[in-house]
Design an enzyme around this catalytic site. Structure first.
Site, mmCIF file in Angstrom:
data_model
loop_
_atom_site.group_PDB
_atom_site.id
_atom_site.type_symbol
_atom_site.label_atom_id
_atom_site.label_comp_id
_atom_site.label_asym_id
_atom_site.label_seq_id
_atom_site.Cartn_x
_atom_site.Cartn_y
_atom_site.Cartn_z
ATOM 1 N N GLU A 1 8.835 16.633 15.716
ATOM 2 C CA GLU A 1 9.313 16.477 14.336
ATOM 3 C C GLU A 1 8.543 17.442 13.440
ATOM 4 O O GLU A 1 7.320 17.488 13.485
ATOM 5 C CB GLU A 1 9.069 15.037 13.857
ATOM 6 C CG GLU A 1 9.624 14.798 12.463
ATOM 7 C CD GLU A 1 9.368 13.394 11.939
ATOM 8 O OE1 GLU A 1 8.218 12.916 12.061
ATOM 9 O OE2 GLU A 1 10.310 12.789 11.400
ATOM 10 N N CYS B 1 13.607 11.011 6.998
ATOM 11 C CA CYS B 1 13.454 10.640 8.415
ATOM 12 C C CYS B 1 14.765 10.883 9.145
ATOM 13 O O CYS B 1 14.770 11.131 10.345
ATOM 14 C CB CYS B 1 13.040 9.192 8.537
ATOM 15 S SG CYS B 1 14.158 8.114 7.684
ATOM 16 N N LYS C 1 0.854 -1.195 0.000
ATOM 17 C CA LYS C 1 0.000 0.000 0.000
ATOM 18 C C LYS C 1 0.890 1.245 0.000
ATOM 19 O O LYS C 1 1.509 1.587 0.998
ATOM 20 C CB LYS C 1 -0.923 0.031 1.230
ATOM 21 C CG LYS C 1 -2.063 1.008 1.010
ATOM 22 C CD LYS C 1 -2.419 1.888 2.164
ATOM 23 C CE LYS C 1 -1.607 3.101 2.425
ATOM 24 N NZ LYS C 1 -1.730 4.238 1.507
ATOM 25 N N GLU D 1 9.562 1.700 10.967
ATOM 26 C CA GLU D 1 10.584 2.748 10.827
ATOM 27 C C GLU D 1 9.849 4.075 10.918
ATOM 28 O O GLU D 1 9.041 4.389 10.044
ATOM 29 C CB GLU D 1 11.322 2.622 9.487
ATOM 30 C CG GLU D 1 11.972 1.262 9.229
ATOM 31 C CD GLU D 1 13.083 0.915 10.209
ATOM 32 O OE1 GLU D 1 13.472 1.779 11.031
ATOM 33 O OE2 GLU D 1 13.552 -0.232 10.181
HETATM 34 P P1 NAP Z 1 2.200 8.598 7.650
HETATM 35 O O1 NAP Z 1 1.116 9.580 7.625
HETATM 36 O O2 NAP Z 1 2.395 7.789 8.876
HETATM 37 O O3 NAP Z 1 1.967 7.658 6.387
HETATM 38 C C1 NAP Z 1 2.814 6.591 6.055
HETATM 39 C C2 NAP Z 1 2.028 5.525 5.351
HETATM 40 O O4 NAP Z 1 1.057 4.991 6.251
HETATM 41 C C3 NAP Z 1 1.245 6.024 4.141
HETATM 42 O O5 NAP Z 1 1.218 5.015 3.166
HETATM 43 C C4 NAP Z 1 -0.139 6.238 4.729
HETATM 44 O O6 NAP Z 1 -1.177 6.192 3.784
HETATM 45 C C5 NAP Z 1 -0.217 5.062 5.666
HETATM 46 N N1 NAP Z 1 -1.238 5.200 6.718
HETATM 47 C C6 NAP Z 1 -1.788 6.335 7.212
HETATM 48 N N2 NAP Z 1 -2.686 6.026 8.171
HETATM 49 C C7 NAP Z 1 -2.710 4.668 8.266
HETATM 50 C C8 NAP Z 1 -3.426 3.737 9.081
HETATM 51 N N3 NAP Z 1 -4.320 4.138 9.995
HETATM 52 N N4 NAP Z 1 -3.192 2.412 8.913
HETATM 53 C C9 NAP Z 1 -2.288 2.000 8.009
HETATM 54 N N5 NAP Z 1 -1.582 2.827 7.213
HETATM 55 C C10 NAP Z 1 -1.780 4.148 7.351
HETATM 56 O O7 NAP Z 1 3.614 9.277 7.363
HETATM 57 P P2 NAP Z 1 3.981 10.234 6.175
HETATM 58 O O8 NAP Z 1 3.502 11.588 6.516
HETATM 59 O O9 NAP Z 1 3.588 9.647 4.880
HETATM 60 O O10 NAP Z 1 5.584 10.176 6.230
HETATM 61 C C11 NAP Z 1 6.308 11.013 7.054
HETATM 62 C C12 NAP Z 1 6.755 10.292 8.311
HETATM 63 O O11 NAP Z 1 7.477 9.131 7.978
HETATM 64 C C13 NAP Z 1 7.700 11.111 9.131
HETATM 65 O O12 NAP Z 1 7.366 10.989 10.489
HETATM 66 C C14 NAP Z 1 9.054 10.486 8.865
HETATM 67 O O13 NAP Z 1 10.007 10.695 9.859
HETATM 68 C C15 NAP Z 1 8.689 9.070 8.709
HETATM 69 N N6 NAP Z 1 9.707 8.334 7.951
HETATM 70 C C16 NAP Z 1 10.501 7.433 8.601
HETATM 71 C C17 NAP Z 1 11.486 6.742 7.924
HETATM 72 C C18 NAP Z 1 12.355 5.746 8.647
HETATM 73 O O14 NAP Z 1 12.977 4.928 7.995
HETATM 74 N N7 NAP Z 1 12.433 5.767 9.960
HETATM 75 C C19 NAP Z 1 11.656 6.953 6.549
HETATM 76 C C20 NAP Z 1 10.829 7.872 5.912
HETATM 77 C C21 NAP Z 1 9.844 8.544 6.626
HETATM 78 P P3 NAP Z 1 -1.809 7.561 3.184
HETATM 79 O O15 NAP Z 1 -0.699 8.202 2.428
HETATM 80 O O16 NAP Z 1 -2.905 7.064 2.333
HETATM 81 O O17 NAP Z 1 -2.250 8.392 4.343
#
Ligand code: NAP
Ligand code: MG
Length: 480
Positions: free
Chosen positions: A381, A284, A175, A250
């Site tokens: 963050e 991240c 997804k 992650e």
């Molecule tokens: P996010 O809102 O958590 O979304 C990540 C993924 O999860 C997207 O595919 C999103 O789908 C999905 N998602 C959202 N709500 C969900 C739920 N209730 N159940 C299952 N999946 C769900 O994060 P983001 O804003 O896309 O990314 C930014 C964050 O990612 C930051 O906090 C960053 O630090 C972190 N990050 C961490 C790493 C690492 O390796 N540690 C790497 C990159 C990014 P939708 O897009 O459809 O909402």
């Protein structure tokens, strides 16, 4: 009417059970529509899990050399599609074209690592435990695994999860993030071209908040590998716990860079620019807090401000651009709110803020100084091109401040003092420690994951990147 990106299930692009779609906007052109993607329903997720579950029987018994050959051919197709894919990533995510090519290169490097690793990764054997017994450990794939990825590295993160899963004999339901569906559709096309059998890799578009639960809660899905925010990770973890579903999470970061008095100042500045503003601060592992000792605080700040002023912010497809827009409207609004909050809490805005170029979601390289530990900008963050500078007394205080944080993903120090550097390596509470290198640097042989609220479960890459997708079995063979 824009093209609609369709789910890829059982080797074909299929229309979903519902008719809803959502727009894929180019963040450098507000209101634009690159294409649309299916807003899938739970029925679509169910269909993907069912075919992945059926495909597991054959794929798990496919010789590893055959699985490797398919992944090798996928990597060949990825290398051939590098420029086209980089354009897609830059158009839908906003990172510069140079950064997007770098993302594809990183996925190739990691993919080749996993390809090699799968044949040398084998269980232990035990010395004869009972006079006449032969004993060893062997690995088995889990079954169907769910891959949920973010938009900031839309193709690299999915590869880092999907390739180890496939090489070890699992089948995948992927997804992608809703900000970046096009690169996901492109990746599905590459798996198809590489000859991945029908049902082994499946891609379902749709809002995580509406279809995520279906994927995580299905008992046939044995593991979830997720990259995204800490908030969503926590929700996934509590749901997965109910079904004993394995997780690899992650999550977010608030990564500190410490600069000591004897640092190579130019190198420290370049590392700050690269890791603070690369991908518009949306790694991240982005540097977001800078802890400076008094001897160099002013000189460092002046050099940094001059460097920020020289940065070219604009069209991500222009080779000369240093920083593109942030990924979309919700990102932009959240970053703008964090900047306002930092000002209202008393941090000094030294440069940057929202750009006058309102054709896209542009934020300038932004620097605050005078940041104290109590301020939100020190703790929360932001995930944008915003740096928080604080002056600390010495290394002791720098380490205390760096560790005074819920997150623990990455970190860095600039110093020529080896004992100080080694003390930092020992005491920093983070999954990655960098000495005289920026906080985003990584290599696939080593684990990629965070401590504290930045991660949970075995990290990606390293050895655990493969092992996460395997069950262990201890085997004992008696003499008769
Ligand atoms: P996010 O809102 O958590 O979304 C990540 C993924 O999860 C997207 O595919 C999103 O789908 C999905 N998602 C959202 N709500 C969900 C739920 N209730 N159940 C299952 N999946 C769900 O994060 P983001 O804003 O896309 O990314 C930014 C964050 O990612 C930051 O906090 C960053 O630090 C972190 N990050 C961490 C790493 C690492 O390796 N540690 C790497 C990159 C990014 P939708 O897009 O459809 O909402
Ligand atoms: Mg987009």
């Amino acid at each position: 009417m824009s093209e609609v990106l369709l789910n890829y299930i059982k080797g074909v692009c299929r229309e979903g059970a519902g008719a809803d779609t959502f727009a894929n906007e180019n963040p450098s052109k507000r209101g634009s529509e690159l294409n649309r993607a299916q807003a899938s329903t739970e029925a679509d997720v169910e269909a993907a899990i069912t075919v992945a579950s059926a495909a597991f029987k054959t794929w798990s018994r496919t010789p590893v050399a055959h699985r490797q050959a398919i992944v090798e051919s996928f990597l060949g197709a990825l290398a051939a599609g590098r420029d086209e894919l980089a354009q897609i990533v830059s158009m839908e995510n906003g990172k510069t074209i140079r950064e997007s090519r770098g993302e594809v290169d990183s996925a190739l490097l990691e993919g080749r690592h996993h390809l090699r690793q799968v044949t040398v990764f084998a269980g232990e054997s035990a010395p004869d435990p009972d006079g006449d017994v032969t004993a060893w450990e062997q690995y088995h794939p889990l079954g169907v695994v769910g891959v949920i990825s973010p938009w900031n590295y839309p193709m690299n993160v999915m590869c880092r999860k999907t390739l180890p899963a496939l090489l070890t004999g699992n089948t995948v339901v992927f997804k992608p993030a809703s900000y970046t569906p096009w690169s996901a559709a492109f990746m599905a096309g590459l798996f198809d071209e590489a000859g991945v059998p029908a049902g082994v890799f499946n891609c379902v578009f749709g809002r995580g908040s509406s279809i995520g639960n279906r994927l995580i809660g299905d008992p046939r899905v044995r593991a979830i590998s997720f990259t995204g925010s800490t908030e969503v990770g926590r929700r996934i973890q509590s749901m997965a716990a109910a079904g004993f579903t394995r997780t690899q999470l992650e999550l977010g970061g608030k990564n500190a860079l410490i600069v000591l008095a004897d640092a190579d100042m130019d190198a420290a500045i370049e590392a700050t620019i690269k890791a603070g503003f690369g991908c518009a601060g949306q790694w991240c592992t982005s540097t977001s807090r800078v802890l400076l000792v008094p001897e160099i605080a002013e000189a460092y700040t002046e050099k940094l401000l001059a460097r920020c002023a020289a940065m070219q912010v604009g069209d991500p497809l222009d080779e000369a651009t240093d920083m593109g827009p942030v990924a979309g409207a919700s990102q932009f609004n959240a970053i703008a709110a964090s900047i306002e909050k930092a000002v209202s809490e008393g941090a000094n805005l030294r440069c940057g803020g929202i750009s006058d170029n309102d054709g896209g979601y542009y934020v300038l390289p932004t620097v605050f100084d005078g940041v104290t530990r109590e301020m939100s900008i020190f703790r929360e963050e932001i995930f944008g091109p915003v740096l928080a500078l604080s002056t600390v007394k010495d290394l002791d205080e720098a380490l205390q401040w760096a560790n005074d944080c819920d997150y623990g993903l990455s970190s860095a120090i600039f110093t020529r003092d080896m004992p100080a550097a080694l003390r930092y390596v020992r005491e920093i509470e983070a999954g990655m420690a960098h000495v005289n290198i920026h906080s985003g640097f990584k290599t696939p042989e080593l684990p990629f994951g965070g401590w504290k609220d930045s991660g949970f479960g075995p990290p990606e890459n390293g050895l655990t990147g493969l092992e996460f997708f395997l069950e262990r079995k201890a085997v004992y063979i008696g003499a008769t």
